[in-house]
Design an enzyme around this catalytic site. Sequence first.
Site, PDB file in Angstrom:
ATOM      1  CG  ASP A 186      -1.846  -1.202   1.259  1.00 50.35           C
ATOM      2  OD1 ASP A 186      -2.245  -1.677   0.193  1.00 50.35           O
ATOM      3  OD2 ASP A 186      -2.140  -1.682   2.376  1.00 50.35           O
ATOM      4  CG  HIS A 213      -2.970  -5.293   3.281  1.00 48.98           C
ATOM      5  ND1 HIS A 213      -2.310  -4.379   2.489  1.00 48.98           N
ATOM      6  CD2 HIS A 213      -2.708  -6.513   2.746  1.00 48.98           C
ATOM      7  CE1 HIS A 213      -1.671  -5.023   1.521  1.00 48.98           C
ATOM      8  NE2 HIS A 213      -1.897  -6.323   1.653  1.00 48.98           N
TER       9      HIS A 213
END
Length: 349
Positions: A186, A213
């Site tokens: 990310d 996530h």
Amino acid sequence: RMFRAVGSDLRRRSFFFQAAPAAPVKAQFKVCVSGGAGGIGQPLSMLMSMNESVSVVSIQDVTVSAVPPAGVAADIGHLEFPSRVTGYATDLSRPPVDQLEECLTGCHLVLVPAGMPRKPGMTRDELFGVNANIAKGIVEACAKYCPDAVLGLIVNPVNSVVPAMAELYKKKGLNPMNIVGVTSLDIVRANKFVSEITGKHPSEIDVPVVGGHAGITIMPIFSQDPIAATIAADKIPALDKRTQDGGTEVVEAKAGKGSATLSMAYAGSKFGNAVLKGLAGTPTTQCAYVASTVTDLPYFSSKVTFGLKGVEKVHELGPMNDYEKGRLAEASAQLKGEIDKGLEYAAAN
């Protein structure tokens, strides 16, 4: 010429190599990649073997994997790095704990890109049921053979699997902070997308990504990076959404024939190398998903400093603008249910 340039660039970037040491880096760490013969596992194993502080890489996967772990190990073992690479195949009919003593004993870091990808028609609950059991087998083996190792979990859904495995570690009297969710991809995506907009080099950018996530739980704090903070406010929601949906972007580009394997391997090695720098005595900070008290939720991703014993400090989230505060509330509401699912699994197992 191209390969020379790539090699030179890898050596310049601090998360792969220390800059021009006066003496060779001591190869001292043993790393295991569980699921190491898969789409993420093969390049991740290669990248970890290229860390000159790594002396041993264990590549573990199941006997039915498309490529035998021993074959992956033989291939990577020819690279010009100090690490000795060995493959270990485990039989699905027997518990991993009965098969992984040699593989895991002495490990300092275990990276786990094991598990099943989500198949068409499969619900997230079904995916969690399958992958939590896979993770549990590996985690139980680590608890027995390398209880002090840092376990970097790349097993989806991370938001639920990490709480489940950390609670199981607690039950065994082990340190739940050794169970870490790898969210580095990310951050990698946020940095690259900001680079594309601003024209700055990605190495100059470090956007913290907090929360979880998956989907809306992925929360970049663009305002905390000096370069990202120069982007016009009206462009941030789209940039935020692209960061959340980076995995879908890759799946669609691969026409459903694959997922984000290479970028995940790169991000996983970035995480792994940060952990090893910490273990070697250089405290190193990256975002990761861990047991946390920085919010009202018991698990959360934020900046984490890795040191001599693994997770050394979990940092506060820091200042946010109004848009980010709103996103934090949205991300937290979604994340709570996904954490609860993991806690329920641990209570039942």
